[in-house]
Write a protein that holds these residues in place. Structure first.
Motif, mmCIF file in Angstrom:
data_model
loop_
_atom_site.group_PDB
_atom_site.id
_atom_site.type_symbol
_atom_site.label_atom_id
_atom_site.label_comp_id
_atom_site.label_asym_id
_atom_site.label_seq_id
_atom_site.Cartn_x
_atom_site.Cartn_y
_atom_site.Cartn_z
ATOM 1 N N VAL A 54 0.829 -1.208 0.000
ATOM 2 C CA VAL A 54 0.000 0.000 0.000
ATOM 3 C C VAL A 54 0.863 1.258 0.000
ATOM 4 O O VAL A 54 0.566 2.229 -0.699
ATOM 5 N N PHE A 55 1.940 1.258 0.778
ATOM 6 C CA PHE A 55 2.758 2.462 0.938
ATOM 7 C C PHE A 55 4.061 2.399 0.136
ATOM 8 O O PHE A 55 4.961 3.198 0.363
ATOM 9 N N LYS A 56 4.152 1.463 -0.786
ATOM 10 C CA LYS A 56 5.406 1.249 -1.507
ATOM 11 C C LYS A 56 5.877 2.513 -2.203
ATOM 12 O O LYS A 56 7.032 2.924 -2.070
ATOM 13 N N GLN A 57 5.001 3.193 -2.955
ATOM 14 C CA GLN A 57 5.413 4.382 -3.701
ATOM 15 C C GLN A 57 5.778 5.515 -2.753
ATOM 16 O O GLN A 57 6.769 6.225 -2.967
ATOM 17 N N PHE A 58 5.006 5.689 -1.697
ATOM 18 C CA PHE A 58 5.275 6.776 -0.750
ATOM 19 C C PHE A 58 6.632 6.605 -0.077
ATOM 20 O O PHE A 58 7.422 7.546 0.004
ATOM 21 N N LEU A 59 6.927 5.400 0.391
ATOM 22 C CA LEU A 59 8.170 5.182 1.110
ATOM 23 C C LEU A 59 9.381 5.180 0.185
ATOM 24 O O LEU A 59 10.491 5.485 0.618
ATOM 25 N N ALA A 60 9.163 4.841 -1.074
ATOM 26 C CA ALA A 60 10.282 4.804 -2.020
ATOM 27 C C ALA A 60 10.678 6.201 -2.482
ATOM 28 O O ALA A 60 11.793 6.410 -2.960
ATOM 29 N N ASP A 61 9.776 7.184 -2.347
ATOM 30 C CA ASP A 61 10.032 8.553 -2.789
ATOM 31 C C ASP A 61 10.657 9.330 -1.634
ATOM 32 O O ASP A 61 10.084 9.405 -0.554
ATOM 33 N N ASP A 62 11.842 9.907 -1.854
ATOM 34 C CA ASP A 62 12.552 10.572 -0.755
ATOM 35 C C ASP A 62 12.316 12.078 -0.723
ATOM 36 O O ASP A 62 13.023 12.820 -0.062
ATOM 37 N N ARG A 63 11.286 12.566 -1.419
ATOM 38 C CA ARG A 63 11.063 14.008 -1.465
ATOM 39 C C ARG A 63 10.456 14.564 -0.186
ATOM 40 O O ARG A 63 10.473 15.758 0.038
ATOM 41 N N ALA A 64 9.858 13.754 0.641
ATOM 42 C CA ALA A 64 9.164 14.260 1.834
ATOM 43 C C ALA A 64 9.629 13.546 3.087
ATOM 44 O O ALA A 64 8.846 13.087 3.880
ATOM 45 N N CYS A 65 10.937 13.447 3.239
ATOM 46 C CA CYS A 65 11.486 12.677 4.363
ATOM 47 C C CYS A 65 11.413 13.432 5.692
ATOM 48 O O CYS A 65 11.463 12.833 6.740
ATOM 49 N N ASN A 66 11.340 14.764 5.672
ATOM 50 C CA ASN A 66 11.488 15.547 6.891
ATOM 51 C C ASN A 66 10.187 16.190 7.343
ATOM 52 O O ASN A 66 10.182 17.275 7.911
ATOM 53 N N GLY A 67 9.064 15.538 7.062
ATOM 54 C CA GLY A 67 7.776 16.130 7.407
ATOM 55 C C GLY A 67 7.622 16.411 8.882
ATOM 56 O O GLY A 67 7.187 17.492 9.283
ATOM 57 N N SER A 68 7.981 15.451 9.741
ATOM 58 C CA SER A 68 7.823 15.662 11.181
ATOM 59 C C SER A 68 8.736 16.779 11.668
ATOM 60 O O SER A 68 8.365 17.555 12.547
ATOM 61 N N THR A 69 9.933 16.899 11.085
ATOM 62 C CA THR A 69 10.848 17.969 11.462
ATOM 63 C C THR A 69 10.259 19.329 11.149
ATOM 64 O O THR A 69 10.332 20.270 11.945
ATOM 65 N N ARG A 70 9.644 19.457 9.964
ATOM 66 C CA ARG A 70 9.049 20.729 9.560
ATOM 67 C C ARG A 70 7.885 21.100 10.484
ATOM 68 O O ARG A 70 7.732 22.246 10.884
ATOM 69 N N LEU A 71 7.035 20.137 10.805
ATOM 70 C CA LEU A 71 5.909 20.413 11.688
ATOM 71 C C LEU A 71 6.406 20.820 13.066
ATOM 72 O O LEU A 71 5.878 21.759 13.678
ATOM 73 N N LEU A 72 7.427 20.152 13.576
ATOM 74 C CA LEU A 72 7.964 20.501 14.881
ATOM 75 C C LEU A 72 8.560 21.900 14.876
ATOM 76 O O LEU A 72 8.448 22.636 15.863
ATOM 77 N N SER A 73 9.188 22.301 13.761
ATOM 78 C CA SER A 73 9.707 23.662 13.650
ATOM 79 C C SER A 73 8.573 24.672 13.694
ATOM 80 O O SER A 73 8.657 25.697 14.377
ATOM 81 N N LEU A 74 7.503 24.388 12.962
ATOM 82 C CA LEU A 74 6.343 25.282 12.934
ATOM 83 C C LEU A 74 5.732 25.413 14.325
ATOM 84 O O LEU A 74 5.483 26.526 14.814
ATOM 85 N N VAL A 75 5.491 24.291 14.973
ATOM 86 C CA VAL A 75 4.863 24.314 16.299
ATOM 87 C C VAL A 75 5.809 24.943 17.328
ATOM 88 O O VAL A 75 5.372 25.673 18.226
ATOM 89 N N GLY A 76 7.106 24.687 17.192
ATOM 90 C CA GLY A 76 8.065 25.305 18.105
ATOM 91 C C GLY A 76 8.044 26.820 18.011
ATOM 92 O O GLY A 76 8.057 27.519 19.030
ATOM 93 N N CYS A 77 8.000 27.363 16.783
ATOM 94 C CA CYS A 77 7.919 28.810 16.595
ATOM 95 C C CYS A 77 6.604 29.349 17.144
ATOM 96 O O CYS A 77 6.557 30.431 17.747
ATOM 97 N N TYR A 78 5.532 28.606 16.931
ATOM 98 C CA TYR A 78 4.202 28.998 17.419
ATOM 99 C C TYR A 78 4.211 29.139 18.937
ATOM 100 O O TYR A 78 3.731 30.134 19.492
ATOM 101 N N GLN A 79 4.784 28.154 19.624
ATOM 102 C CA GLN A 79 4.775 28.189 21.082
ATOM 103 C C GLN A 79 5.799 29.178 21.618
ATOM 104 O O GLN A 79 5.567 29.826 22.650
#
Length: 758
Positions: free
Chosen positions: A293-318
């Motif tokens: 089910v997730f083969k294409q998503f996991l094989a594509d390395d364009r969005a590897c840092n999603g959690s990092t980006r969200l944490l940066s956003l929330v960190g700036c917010y707080q």
């Protein structure tokens, strides 16, 4: 950028710098030549100070869904003409904005304000002067909006599972949101009972954590949600952070923003963010039912840092919601000090705040790289208003750069860096300089960080009682006399050695190959390391080569603690030797599987036998040589390595080849992988071992600079054609050099040299 027609009539010149356009959505109506009903809108010019109630839309101009999911997980989109009608003129708009307007009419119609501000429509994007003028007041605009409507894009087939997982994490993290910088320890302690291993252990989700079990596919769905382009857009940080009220919508689902914040801090403080990435779950998914089910998503390395980006956003917010913590003289209260001193103290704290924003959010998406600074500097101005920092006639102090699209990007980045240096009076911001191969801004001075890209490699976390140089504050940046001078930085320091050797492993090579090469470099160190352990860690004592390597490759600290290791080597040696054993076992894992006695014989032999063992020592001979020199009573002795090797006897190589897997080698391997990524171990002509930028060359110099807590790696250039005869250097990046990180290389009678960074 939207291709707007009838631009002269729709975008009449704004009468003042405080004027804005607000959009009114009238509904849908038929238009000649267009099959589907068209959304009809109008633009009203108002003064921001007297504007009627309005909302503001926060969204991404491009696609809002995670395209890497592929057609099997994305929902089909209906064909339509992406246009709207503004004052009887048909205007083409981008598909995601059309989706957002549909959502405003269908989902959020009853409770929204009569007016809404949308950047693509309310700003004449073809007029750069108007763009700059509107950017200057954008912080106020978002602060004045009744609601900021966060449009995350349309649903996909993973959205329900992702949002359900988000709510479960929000329950776990309800007490993990810090209210101030001093509250972080309390917030982190609230989730201290949750371990790393609990992430995938569904059995304890209910019994220990009190939530419904989270499946592996649900975790991957959450990674996909974090990977939505919205969370990587730099302007989003300002739009969300300054909002009085946030309404987050994905498809037709309204999401509680505070749930996103609580879930993010839960992920951060439990350490789970290290595993919420594609690379970490790839091996876990392999061979399971979820793989297809997730083969294409996991094989594509364009969005590897999603959690990092969200944490940066929330960190700036707080961070915006935390009060400024002003350090002032203990003998004179802040309120009793002269206003000039108060302003300097406030300005220093705002610069600290600005630096945190720039470094946390660097590399966020922006169509114009100047916006990586402009979008965040507006928040500093807003922070000064929010905390009531300056009097009305002092507000100019919170404008740290001149927001103008007439300035090239290299000037904008240099300007903000110089202002940070001027107020902080140290060189800390230089330590965020990324590896040279990643830099993309033309004409950027070597000492100025490229804020358009992420932090690579990760910053060193050096702790202790003083900076590495021990030379005090750096020279105050002088007022530039020419355009060329503006891009130069005068510093002072001492050269502590030239690079004479470095490890030559490539990024893709195995940890075993890397550490064997590191050991080769270290084998040429003198037996007696030039600088002993610093006095603050205990009594000076001889330091072995193995210990120097072990400390250098993790910058003398564990990543998760940000604390310097003490002089007790027992724990360090155990983790280091288990890591080396894993490297050795993984190297010959196939041979060992065929002949298990090969490892058993190595485990049972003495130091002399180890040096002669065939098969195991052939490919990792420098590791064996380094450990083979250790005396029998050393914590790094050959006997200690054989004990570590015995841990891999039952399943040789299986744990070692899994970089993310558990095992006695995991702690050191994880720390070393984090610290050494895009760096190289090097040796100097003065007998020092260090860890520096990956593009080091032989002849590059290691310097301790006034005001810098790490060692600076410099490349000598031509002398400046002035009477000062100051040498020019290219700044390559920060380095850890074992034994001199607390000023040990600086003698009391030393005379630092004045040099210029270009």
């Amino acid at each position: 950028m939207a291709d707007l027609s009838g631009i002269d009539r729709i975008y009449r010149q704004l009468p003042s710098s405080r004027s804005v356009r607000l959009l009114r959505i009238h509904g849908r109506a038929q238009r000649p030549g267009i099959c589907d009903p068209v959304i009809a809108v109008s633009l009203d010019m108002v003064d921001l100070d007297t504007a009627p109630p309005f909302d503001a839309l926060s969204y991404t101009w491009g696609s809002a869904v995670c395209e890497e999911l592929g057609p099997s997980l994305l929902l089909p989109t209906k064909k339509r003409q992406n246009v709207l009608s503004c004052e009887d003129t048909i205007i083409p708009i981008r598909p995601n904005l059309h989706d957002a307007l549909d959502m405003l009419l269908d989902t959020y119609d009853e409770t929204r304000a009569d007016f809404i501000w949308i950047d693509a429509l309310c700003i004449n994007q073809d007029d750069k002067n108007e763009r700059a003028s509107q950017v200057r007041i954008m912080d106020e605009l978002y602060m004045r909006a009744a609601s900021v409507i966060v449009w995350l894009g349309q649903d996909d087939r993973t959205t329900p599972a992702a949002l359900a997982t988000l709510e479960k994490l929000a329950v776990l993290g309800r007490d993990a949101v810090p209210c101030s910088l001093d509250d972080q320890d309390r917030a982190q302690a609230s989730v201290s009972h949750i371990g790393i291993d609990d992430l995938l252990n569904q059995a304890v989700h209910t019994s220990k954590l009190g939530i419904e079990p989270i499946t592996l596919s649900a975790w991957i769905s959450l990674i996909a949600f974090f990977s939505r382009p919205y969370f990587s857009r730099v302007w989003v940080i300002q739009e969300v952070t300054l909002a009085r009220r946030i309404v987050a919508i994905c498809g037709r689902r309204v999401i509680n923003w505070e749930s996103i914040v609580a879930a993010s801090f839960c992920v951060l403080y439990t350490g789970w963010q290290h595993y919420l990435s594609k690379g970490s779950v790839m091996e876990l998914v392999h061979g399971t039912g979820e793989a297809a089910v997730f083969k294409q998503f996991l094989a594509d390395d364009r969005a590897c840092n999603g959690s990092t980006r969200l944490l940066s956003l929330v960190g700036c917010y707080q961070l915006f919601r935390m009060p400024l913590e002003i350090e002032f003289s203990e003998t004179q209260p802040f309120q009793d000090a002269p206003r000039e001193r108060q302003v300097l103290a406030l300005l220093f704290e705002l610069i600290q705040y600005a630096t945190s924003l720039l470094l946390d959010a660097r590399g966020s998406g922006a169509s114009d790289p100047r916006d990586n600074v402009f979008a965040l500097i507006g928040m500093v101005h807003a922070k000064s208003h929010h905390d009531d920092v300056f009097h009305r006639d002092e507000c100019r102090f919170s404008r740290l750069v001149d927001i103008s699209y007439d300035h090239p990007t290299n000037f904008v980045y240099t300007q903000i860096t110089r202002n940070i240096l001027r107020v902080q009076r140290n060189l800390a911001v230089l330590e965020s300089r990324e590896t040279t191969s990643e830099r993309s801004i033309e004409g950027l001075p070597s000492w100025v960080p490229d804020f358009s890209i992420g932090q690579t490699p990760a910053r060193f976390h050096v702790t202790g009682h003083c900076a590495s140089s021990g030379l005090g504050k750096p020279p105050f940046p002088h007022t530039p006399q020419t355009n060329e001078d503006y891009f130069l930085l005068s510093v002072r320091g001492l050269c502590v050695g030239k690079v004479v050797d470095k490890d030559r492993t490539l990024e893709w090579e195995s940890p075993g190959r890397q550490f064997d090469e590191i050991c080769r470099v270290a084998m040429n160190l003198p037996f007696s390391y030039p600088l002993q352990q610093p006095a603050i860690l205990g009594h000076p004592r001889p330091t072995s080569r193995a210990e120097v390597v072990a400390r250098t490759c993790i910058a003398n600290g564990w990543v998760d603690h940000h604390e310097e290791l003490d002089d007790d080597v027992t724990e360090l040696a155990s983790h280091f030797l288990h890591h080396l054993a894993g490297c050795i076992s993984a190297t010959r894992s196939e041979d060992i599987r065929r002949d298990p006695s090969l490892l058993s014989r190595a485990v049972s032999r003495t130091k002399l036998a180890l040096s002669r063992t065939k098969g195991l020592t052939k490919q990792r001979r420098h590791i064996w040589q380094l450990i083979g020199e250790e005396p029998s009573n050393s914590a790094f002795s050959p006997g200690a390595l054989t004990e570590a090797l015995s841990c891999f006897r039952d399943q040789p190589g299986l744990q070692a080849v899994n970089h993310n897997g558990p095992g006695p080698h995991a702690k050191y391997r994880g720390a070393a992988a984090y610290v050494t990524r895009q760096r190289r171990v090097f040796r100097t002509d003065t007998g020092l071992l260090g860890l520096g930028p990956e593009d080091l060359k032989e002849g590059d110099e290691a310097w301790v600079l006034a005001g810098m807590s790490t060692v600076a790696m410099l490349r000598r250039g031509k002398a400046i054609s002035t009477s000062s005869e100051e040498a020019r250097y290219e700044f390559l990046g920060a380095a850890y050099v074992h034994g001199i990180m607390h000023g040990e290389a600086v003698a009391e009678d030393c005379i630092p040299a004045n040099i210029v960074l270009v």
